[in-house]
Design a protein around this motif. Structure first.
Motif, short mmCIF file in Angstrom:
data_model
loop_
_atom_site.label_atom_id
_atom_site.label_comp_id
_atom_site.label_asym_id
_atom_site.label_seq_id
_atom_site.Cartn_x
_atom_site.Cartn_y
_atom_site.Cartn_z
N TRP A 78 0.82 -1.22 0.00
CA TRP A 78 0.00 0.00 0.00
C TRP A 78 0.85 1.26 0.00
O TRP A 78 0.31 2.37 -0.03
CB TRP A 78 -0.95 -0.01 1.20
N TRP A 131 -15.17 -6.38 7.54
CA TRP A 131 -14.10 -5.40 7.75
C TRP A 131 -14.36 -4.40 8.85
O TRP A 131 -13.46 -4.10 9.64
CB TRP A 131 -13.71 -4.72 6.44
N GLN A 132 -15.59 -3.90 8.99
CA GLN A 132 -15.85 -2.93 10.06
C GLN A 132 -15.72 -3.58 11.44
O GLN A 132 -15.16 -2.99 12.37
CB GLN A 132 -17.24 -2.30 9.94
N GLN A 149 -9.38 1.30 5.68
CA GLN A 149 -9.01 1.73 4.33
C GLN A 149 -9.23 0.65 3.28
O GLN A 149 -9.14 0.92 2.08
CB GLN A 149 -7.54 2.16 4.29
N PRO A 151 -11.77 -1.06 1.80
CA PRO A 151 -12.65 -0.90 0.62
C PRO A 151 -12.09 0.10 -0.39
O PRO A 151 -12.14 -0.15 -1.60
CB PRO A 151 -13.96 -0.39 1.22
N GLN A 152 -11.54 1.20 0.10
CA GLN A 152 -10.96 2.20 -0.79
C GLN A 152 -9.74 1.63 -1.51
O GLN A 152 -9.57 1.82 -2.71
CB GLN A 152 -10.57 3.44 0.00
N ARG A 153 -8.88 0.93 -0.80
CA ARG A 153 -7.66 0.36 -1.40
C ARG A 153 -8.02 -0.65 -2.48
O ARG A 153 -7.43 -0.66 -3.54
CB ARG A 153 -6.81 -0.32 -0.33
N GLY A 155 -10.87 -0.75 -4.14
CA GLY A 155 -11.51 -0.03 -5.22
C GLY A 155 -10.50 0.63 -6.14
O GLY A 155 -10.64 0.58 -7.37
N GLN A 156 -9.44 1.19 -5.56
CA GLN A 156 -8.40 1.81 -6.37
C GLN A 156 -7.69 0.76 -7.21
O GLN A 156 -7.43 0.97 -8.38
CB GLN A 156 -7.37 2.52 -5.47
N ARG A 157 -7.40 -0.39 -6.62
CA ARG A 157 -6.71 -1.44 -7.37
C ARG A 157 -7.59 -1.98 -8.48
O ARG A 157 -7.14 -2.18 -9.60
CB ARG A 157 -6.29 -2.56 -6.42
#
Length: 161
Positions: A78, A131-132, A149, A151-153, A155-157
């Motif tokens: 990351w 995850w939460q 982080q 879900p965002q990580r 999504g970016q990938r």
């Protein structure tokens, strides 16, 4: 090569998760109730971060990065580093005067049914949680933040592929 006299204050944090974002947590053997992702220090100062992550995942969970069901591409650096104060209870492991650690964060996607084999001297049990809920259970603030982080990580990938 012999083990260093003191732990190196550079470590990895590996958030292991399934594609559905369930996160694997493991409970520390010597600190019951302390749940965490895989963590571990470098063996040598020049050990590559990714190799440290792969080694620690194998040692603590039995998951072999590079196996057919967990290819090397499943491990994502990351490019995030946390610097935190080492808990006083663990400072004796480090050289005198060392009070802070640098932690490099990775994510590892594995099938949800991946067998887990814990190192019994280090961890007593494991659990998969959404995850939460996993973030809420972590004792380490940097570990909880990394999980939040996820879900965002991912999504970016996924957006780059």
């Amino acid at each position: 090569m012999s083990a260093p006299e003191h732990k190196i204050p550079q470590s990895v944090l590996v958030v292991i998760h399934a594609p559905n974002l369930d996160v694997l947590l493991i409970e520390r053997a010597k600190q019951p109730g302390f749940w965490q992702s895989v963590t571990g220090s470098k063996d040598t100062l020049d050990e590559d971060w990714a190799l440290t992550a792969i080694r620690e995942v194998a040692e603590e969970t039995g998951i072999a990065v590079g196996a057919p069901d967990v290819p090397h591409s499943a491990l994502q650096d990351w490019a995030l580093e946390n610097i935190y104060e080492i808990y006083p209870v663990w400072r004796h492991r480090y050289a005198p005067g060392v009070t802070h650690n640098t932690e490099r964060v990775f994510g590892l996607t594995v099938p949800r049914d991946t067998p887990i084999t814990l190192a019994p001297r280090e961890h007593t049990q494991h659990v998969w949680l959404p995850w939460q809920a996993a973030a809420d259970r972590c004792f380490s603030p940097s570990n909880a933040e990394a999980i939040l982080q996820l879900p965002q990580r991912l999504g970016q990938r996924l957006a780059r592929t």
